[in-house]
Design a protein around this motif. Structure first.
Motif, mmCIF file in Angstrom:
data_model
loop_
_atom_site.group_PDB
_atom_site.id
_atom_site.type_symbol
_atom_site.label_atom_id
_atom_site.label_comp_id
_atom_site.label_asym_id
_atom_site.label_seq_id
_atom_site.Cartn_x
_atom_site.Cartn_y
_atom_site.Cartn_z
ATOM 1 N N THR A 196 21.121 40.557 47.027
ATOM 2 C CA THR A 196 21.119 39.759 48.259
ATOM 3 C C THR A 196 22.510 39.289 48.661
ATOM 4 O OG1 THR A 196 20.693 37.729 47.004
ATOM 5 C CG2 THR A 196 18.779 38.940 47.816
ATOM 6 N N VAL A 197 23.483 39.498 47.772
ATOM 7 C CA VAL A 197 24.845 39.023 48.013
ATOM 8 C C VAL A 197 25.841 40.147 47.772
ATOM 9 C CG1 VAL A 197 26.677 37.495 47.174
ATOM 10 C CG2 VAL A 197 24.365 36.608 47.472
ATOM 11 N N ALA A 198 26.831 40.264 48.644
ATOM 12 C CA ALA A 198 27.946 41.185 48.430
ATOM 13 C C ALA A 198 29.228 40.369 48.361
ATOM 14 C CB ALA A 198 28.034 42.205 49.557
ATOM 15 N N VAL A 199 29.991 40.568 47.279
ATOM 16 C CA VAL A 199 31.269 39.871 47.124
ATOM 17 C C VAL A 199 32.376 40.788 47.614
ATOM 18 C CG1 VAL A 199 32.886 38.808 45.525
ATOM 19 C CG2 VAL A 199 30.425 38.516 45.174
ATOM 20 N N LEU A 200 33.091 40.361 48.653
ATOM 21 C CA LEU A 200 34.194 41.139 49.216
ATOM 22 C C LEU A 200 35.510 40.555 48.721
ATOM 23 C CD1 LEU A 200 31.777 41.919 51.021
ATOM 24 C CD2 LEU A 200 33.342 41.962 52.975
ATOM 25 N N ASP A 201 36.241 41.325 47.945
ATOM 26 C CA ASP A 201 37.532 40.889 47.409
ATOM 27 C C ASP A 201 38.605 41.300 48.406
ATOM 28 O OD1 ASP A 201 39.949 40.575 45.961
ATOM 29 O OD2 ASP A 201 38.882 40.843 44.069
ATOM 30 N N VAL A 202 39.168 40.304 49.107
ATOM 31 C CA VAL A 202 40.088 40.610 50.200
ATOM 32 C C VAL A 202 41.552 40.533 49.762
ATOM 33 C CG1 VAL A 202 38.404 39.780 51.860
ATOM 34 C CG2 VAL A 202 40.209 38.229 51.082
ATOM 35 N N ARG A 203 41.790 40.384 48.458
ATOM 36 C CA ARG A 203 43.168 40.417 47.961
ATOM 37 C C ARG A 203 43.720 41.839 48.078
ATOM 38 N NH1 ARG A 203 42.871 39.104 42.133
ATOM 39 N NH2 ARG A 203 40.956 40.342 42.311
ATOM 40 N N SER A 204 44.971 42.009 47.746
ATOM 41 C CA SER A 204 45.561 43.344 47.829
ATOM 42 C C SER A 204 44.865 44.293 46.858
ATOM 43 C CB SER A 204 47.056 43.281 47.505
ATOM 44 O OG SER A 204 47.250 42.963 46.138
ATOM 45 N N SER A 205 44.948 45.588 47.142
ATOM 46 C CA SER A 205 44.343 46.587 46.257
ATOM 47 C C SER A 205 44.940 46.505 44.862
ATOM 48 C CB SER A 205 44.558 47.992 46.833
ATOM 49 O OG SER A 205 43.922 48.120 48.087
ATOM 50 N N ALA A 206 46.239 46.204 44.783
ATOM 51 C CA ALA A 206 46.906 46.107 43.480
ATOM 52 C C ALA A 206 46.315 44.970 42.662
ATOM 53 C CB ALA A 206 48.407 45.896 43.672
ATOM 54 N N ASN A 207 46.080 43.808 43.290
ATOM 55 C CA ASN A 207 45.476 42.684 42.573
ATOM 56 C C ASN A 207 44.058 43.012 42.137
ATOM 57 O OD1 ASN A 207 47.634 40.949 42.574
ATOM 58 N ND2 ASN A 207 47.009 39.840 44.411
ATOM 59 N N TYR A 208 43.334 43.716 42.993
ATOM 60 C CA TYR A 208 41.969 44.102 42.644
ATOM 61 C C TYR A 208 41.963 45.023 41.435
ATOM 62 C CZ TYR A 208 37.208 45.940 43.134
ATOM 63 O OH TYR A 208 35.900 46.310 42.903
ATOM 64 N N GLU A 209 42.919 45.947 41.388
ATOM 65 C CA GLU A 209 42.988 46.883 40.268
ATOM 66 C C GLU A 209 43.297 46.161 38.958
ATOM 67 O OE1 GLU A 209 42.271 50.078 40.040
ATOM 68 O OE2 GLU A 209 41.577 49.977 42.123
ATOM 69 N N PHE A 215 45.215 41.801 52.565
ATOM 70 C CA PHE A 215 46.601 41.646 52.128
ATOM 71 C C PHE A 215 47.189 43.031 51.891
ATOM 72 C CE2 PHE A 215 45.029 37.453 51.157
ATOM 73 C CZ PHE A 215 46.116 36.625 51.408
ATOM 74 N N ASN A 216 48.413 43.215 52.346
ATOM 75 C CA ASN A 216 49.095 44.480 52.131
ATOM 76 C C ASN A 216 49.565 44.587 50.685
ATOM 77 O OD1 ASN A 216 48.937 45.156 54.969
ATOM 78 N ND2 ASN A 216 50.533 43.608 55.285
ATOM 79 N N GLU A 217 49.972 45.777 50.278
ATOM 80 C CA GLU A 217 50.382 45.988 48.888
ATOM 81 C C GLU A 217 51.574 45.123 48.505
ATOM 82 O OE1 GLU A 217 48.594 47.692 46.604
ATOM 83 O OE2 GLU A 217 47.248 47.586 48.328
ATOM 84 N N GLY A 218 52.409 44.771 49.477
ATOM 85 C CA GLY A 218 53.554 43.913 49.185
ATOM 86 C C GLY A 218 53.179 42.450 49.036
ATOM 87 N N GLY A 219 51.903 42.123 49.296
ATOM 88 C CA GLY A 219 51.446 40.749 49.143
ATOM 89 C C GLY A 219 51.352 39.976 50.434
ATOM 90 N N SER A 220 51.848 40.535 51.552
ATOM 91 C CA SER A 220 51.802 39.828 52.827
ATOM 92 C C SER A 220 50.429 40.005 53.465
ATOM 93 C CB SER A 220 52.877 40.359 53.772
ATOM 94 O OG SER A 220 52.672 41.747 54.035
ATOM 95 N N ILE A 221 50.004 38.996 54.210
ATOM 96 C CA ILE A 221 48.698 39.044 54.861
ATOM 97 C C ILE A 221 48.827 39.725 56.215
ATOM 98 C CG2 ILE A 221 48.939 36.814 56.031
ATOM 99 C CD1 ILE A 221 45.969 36.314 55.355
ATOM 100 N N ILE A 222 47.734 40.306 56.694
ATOM 101 C CA ILE A 222 47.742 40.947 58.006
ATOM 102 C C ILE A 222 48.113 39.921 59.079
ATOM 103 C CG2 ILE A 222 46.091 42.750 57.416
ATOM 104 C CD1 ILE A 222 43.901 41.018 58.663
ATOM 105 N N GLN A 223 48.835 40.378 60.105
ATOM 106 C CA GLN A 223 49.263 39.488 61.178
ATOM 107 C C GLN A 223 48.408 39.648 62.434
ATOM 108 O OE1 GLN A 223 51.763 37.139 60.698
ATOM 109 N NE2 GLN A 223 51.456 37.849 58.595
ATOM 110 N N THR A 224 47.932 40.865 62.704
ATOM 111 C CA THR A 224 47.086 41.098 63.878
ATOM 112 C C THR A 224 45.961 42.051 63.489
ATOM 113 O OG1 THR A 224 48.087 43.118 64.785
ATOM 114 C CG2 THR A 224 49.210 41.021 65.245
ATOM 115 N N SER A 225 44.958 42.121 64.351
ATOM 116 C CA SER A 225 43.839 43.030 64.099
ATOM 117 C C SER A 225 44.236 44.485 64.280
ATOM 118 C CB SER A 225 42.670 42.693 65.027
ATOM 119 O OG SER A 225 43.086 42.767 66.383
ATOM 120 N N GLU A 226 45.453 44.732 64.777
ATOM 121 C CA GLU A 226 45.940 46.085 64.964
ATOM 122 C C GLU A 226 46.728 46.593 63.766
ATOM 123 O OE1 GLU A 226 45.125 48.022 67.708
ATOM 124 O OE2 GLU A 226 43.768 46.313 67.902
ATOM 125 N N ASP A 227 46.990 45.714 62.773
ATOM 126 C CA ASP A 227 47.682 46.163 61.559
ATOM 127 C C ASP A 227 46.838 47.222 60.859
ATOM 128 O OD1 ASP A 227 49.534 44.307 62.190
ATOM 129 O OD2 ASP A 227 49.222 43.008 60.446
#
Length: 764
Positions: free
Chosen positions: A98-111, A124-136
């Motif tokens: 009934t629940v899905a956990v979405l890990d929104v950290r960078s792929s590197a942190n998830y790994e 989050f991008n691989e460099g650790g910065s967060i997205i700035q716009t929905s077009e990123d």
């Protein structure tokens, strides 16, 4: 559209033009206890990747064009109402059907680590910065992943980011844009800083029984760390265990556990582990908590995150509740202890040798106890296992025998009453001194070492620079003097000197004992944050009696770098007659807490009738001394006195809190008139109606008597005007409807006032 409010982290602030309260109100009393608690070294570590959560205003505008690209996720987030936050433990135990956990950290942190069954959906991008716009690119990839994803449809979505802040908010907005029901979108509080989450990342569950732990207390291959409160450790613990608390007592005296790695106790724990990795290297680490649950998980996560192999960490099943563990508890570990107070007395009368084994730097910073012997064992970096420390150890063995004989006890000062004292005891034993824990033993550790506030005060070299109560009272309002009230916040709230600042070193458990106590940390933070202002002034310390509290505060000010020549103790403290007479100001929070107790307290509002009608504290009694022009006319003062005299029984036996415009003229006048009428238990609400706390509790009640009508000329058509009742412009119930409800007075500010006192009518 109604929107969710996020938590706010509050900071201490000075309140202008009146009472300045540094810490939160507390109803606790000043009960001094003699118990000493072992503590650990405390230093801050770095901040998390994300910023702390911000308050979201209810009136933020919704983005005008939902089809536009998102360029400000924070503003977009404010436009919607999302589901309530969930805790880390709830997220971990959630039903994945009934629940899905979405890990929104960078792929590197998830790994590196993630929750079992969670999905990697980075914002989050691989460099650790967060997205700035929905077009990123990362934002587009997120949207593509979640759009029409069967794993997420019709489920509650739990978002895990670095700290439960920006990342979760950005992901929530993108999910909303992708068509998800916002009520099903939840943020995991604390994100990846949560210690239970970090424990779950490890995927470990090593455990030992209580019997196995007890059997290992003397093993050189095992380190036992006790993560219970320092108070519990001091009371009893397993032999040779190390106190590294993740449990502590909060301001209300309740036991809580560190929940994130940003908690001060978690930071202290982590700092100790990093500084002493050699203690844990190549050994099994047994963790003792209260029950082998939350505390052990938090400690395991902190140990693993700070360099200890997770495969060597074991939880003691059942924790301190295990019967075998309980039966093996001891109060001391092969060492004899003496209090800082006793050590100070021994130094004065020469009845013991005092050896200070701290580094020369530490001794220079805090000062030394007069009559003590300086014989460092710690190097300049406060370590015991370096080449410099080995040279100091050699010097200790060479020099001590020529200085000390066994004709007197030997007391050891170290940093915290642990490592340094233990090493010195061992060396003294090798030199032939009697280190037995039995009655004939000569060597003692000073409990808490240089973290003990009594010892720190004695080493500071000050005698308190006393000022008497009369001098302190005369200094109220002077620009070059600040009065720090170090009593418990409850005592401060119920009566203090005007303009004094509440900086408590007391709570329900008594006075702070060490620099690691939470009270000490809060005090130190306040005086450090405000040092630029405070250090230019003379500081007067007000405690209960001018003793332990003032000494503790002085020691903390010394540690914070203050010049003690400008720090003064008010002799006699709050018990001094002059201080007691002048401590007529009460805090706004204290009054609000007492507002419902109409049997013992009466709030007397002396503002104009117009001001009272616009807003007042529920249950307060309106007896105006101010007219519509904010003046204090004699006729109102006369009416005030006549009313109090006629209803004296309703005032006697109660504590009277006077509310005026700002806690000045009106309150002073009311206090004078009440005392002339024989009512002496009178206090002023500091800052009066200017207080935001007071204003937030203002109400505008309906007319007390619905049969009372007033025409456009302000005339009262109640037929019973002169029958002994008093009409009201607003209900002024004080709990007991009779006789207090009959005390309220009404004034018509616009065209005049009619106040009925018994059968006497005064017309203005």
């Amino acid at each position: 559209m109604k929107r969710k409010l996020l938590p706010v982290f509050l900071s201490f602030a000075l309140l202008a033009n009146g009472s300045m309260t540094a810490f939160a109100a507390d109803s606790s009393v000043d009960t001094v206890t003699e118990s000493d608690a072992q503590t650990t070294v405390s230093e801050d570590q770095g901040n998390p990747e994300e910023t702390t959560q911000e308050e979201v205003s209810e009136d933020e505008a919704v983005p005008a064009d939902e089809s536009d690209a998102i360029t400000d996720f924070e503003t977009a987030y404010k436009a919607y109402t999302f589901g309530a936050n969930v805790s880390g433990p709830d997220a971990i135990s959630a039903d994945k059907n009934t629940v899905a956990v979405l890990d929104v950290r960078s792929s590197a942190n998830y790994e590196i680590s993630h929750l079992e069954g969670s999905f990697s959906t980075p914002v989050f991008n691989e460099g650790g910065s967060i997205i700035q716009t929905s077009e990123d690119a990362t934002a587009k990839a997120f949207t593509e992943t979640v759009t029409n994803n069967a794993n997420f449809q019709n489920k509650e979505l739990y978002l895990l980011c670095n700290s439960g802040a920006r990342g979760a908010r950005a992901a929530a907005v993108l999910l909303q844009r992708a068509g998800y029901d916002t009520s099903r979108i939840h943020t995991i509080t604390g994100g990846a800083t949560g210690l239970e989450v970090r424990y779950a990342f490890l995927g470990t569950s090593n455990a030992v029984t209580g019997a196995e732990a007890v059997a290992a207390v003397d093993s050189s291959d095992v380190v036992i760390i006790d993560v219970r409160t320092t108070e519990n450790f001091a009371k009893e613990h397993l032999k040779n265990s190390i106190s590294l608390p993740v449990f502590y007592l909060n301001e209300e005296g309740k036991q809580v556990v560190a929940e994130t790695n940003q908690d001060p106790y978690a930071k202290t724990f982590a700092e100790y582990v990093r500084a002493n990795l050699s203690t844990f290297s190549g050994k099994k680490v047994y963790v003792l908590g209260n029950s082998g649950q939350r505390g052990a998980k938090a400690a395991t996560a902190l140990l693993a995150d700070n360099g200890v192999d997770k495969n060597t960490i074991y939880t003691i099943t059942g924790g301190a509740g295990d019967k075998t563990v309980q039966s093996a508890f001891v109060t001391v570990d092969g060492y004899k202890f003496v209090s800082g107070t006793d050590a100070i007395a021994a130094a004065k009368d020469g009845s013991a040798y005092i050896i200070d084994v701290r580094s020369s730097n530490a001794q220079t910073k805090t000062g030394t106890l007069k009559g003590s012997i300086s014989q460092s064992l710690f190097d300049a970096d406060n370590k015991l296992d370096t080449a410099e420390a080995e040279a100091l150890e050699k010097a200790f063995k060479e020099e001590i025998p020529s200085i000390i004989t066994e004709d007197k006890p030997i007391y050891i000062i170290c940093n915290s009453g642990a490592r340094g004292a233990q090493k010195a005891t061992k060396l003294l034993g090798e030199l032939g001194y009697n280190i037995s824990t039995k009655e004939d033993g000569k060597v003692y550790t000073i409990t808490n070492g240089a973290k003990g506030l009594e010892l720190l005060y004695a080493m500071s070299g000050t005698d308190g620079n006393a000022v008497d109560g009369k001098t302190a009272v005369a200094a109220i309002g002077k620009d070059d003097v600040v009065i720090l009230d170090v009593r418990a916040t409850g005592n401060y709230g119920s009566g203090h000197l005007k303009g004094s600042i509440s900086t408590p070193v007391f709570n329900a458990n008594g006075v702070a004992k060490t620099t690691d106590d939470q009270l000490s940390k809060d005090f130190t933070k306040y005086v450090t944050d405000n040092k630029a202002t405070l250090e230019k002034k003379e500081l007067y310390l007000l405690c209960n009696s001018g003793a332990s509290g003032a000494r503790a505060a002085t020691a903390l000010l010394k540690s914070a770098g203050y010049n003690l020549a400008k720090v003064h103790t008010i002799t006699g403290g709050a018990k001094d007659a002059d201080v007691k007479a002048a401590a007529i100001y009460v805090s706004d929070t204290h009054v609000i807490n007492k507002m419902a107790d109409t049997k013992n307290y009466l709030i007397l509002d002396v503002r104009s009738t117009a001001s009272y009608t616009k807003g007042h504290l529920k249950g307060s009694l309106s007896l105006p001394l101010f007219d519509k022009d904010n003046k204090l006319p004699d006729d109102l003062a006369k009416a005030f006195t006549e009313y109090v005299t006629a209803h004296k029984a309703d005032f006697e036996g109660k504590t009277i809190y006077v509310l005026c415009n700002s806690g000045a003229r009106g309150a002073a006048k009311a206090t004078q008139l009440l005392k002339e009428a024989g009512i002496t238990n009178v206090f002023t609400i500091e800052n009066g109606a200017k207080s935001e706390v007071i204003q937030k509790h203002f109400v505008t009640d309906p007319v007390a008597d619905p049969d009372t009508k007033k025409d456009n000329n302000g005339k009262d058509n109640n037929k019973n005007l002169n029958n002994g009742k008093t009409t009201t412009a607003a209900t002024t119930k004080t709990g007991d409807t009779a006789p207090i409800a009959a005390l309220a007075v009404a004034m018509l500010a616009a065209l005049g006032a009619i106040i009925a006192f018994g059968k006497k009518k005064i017309v203005k």
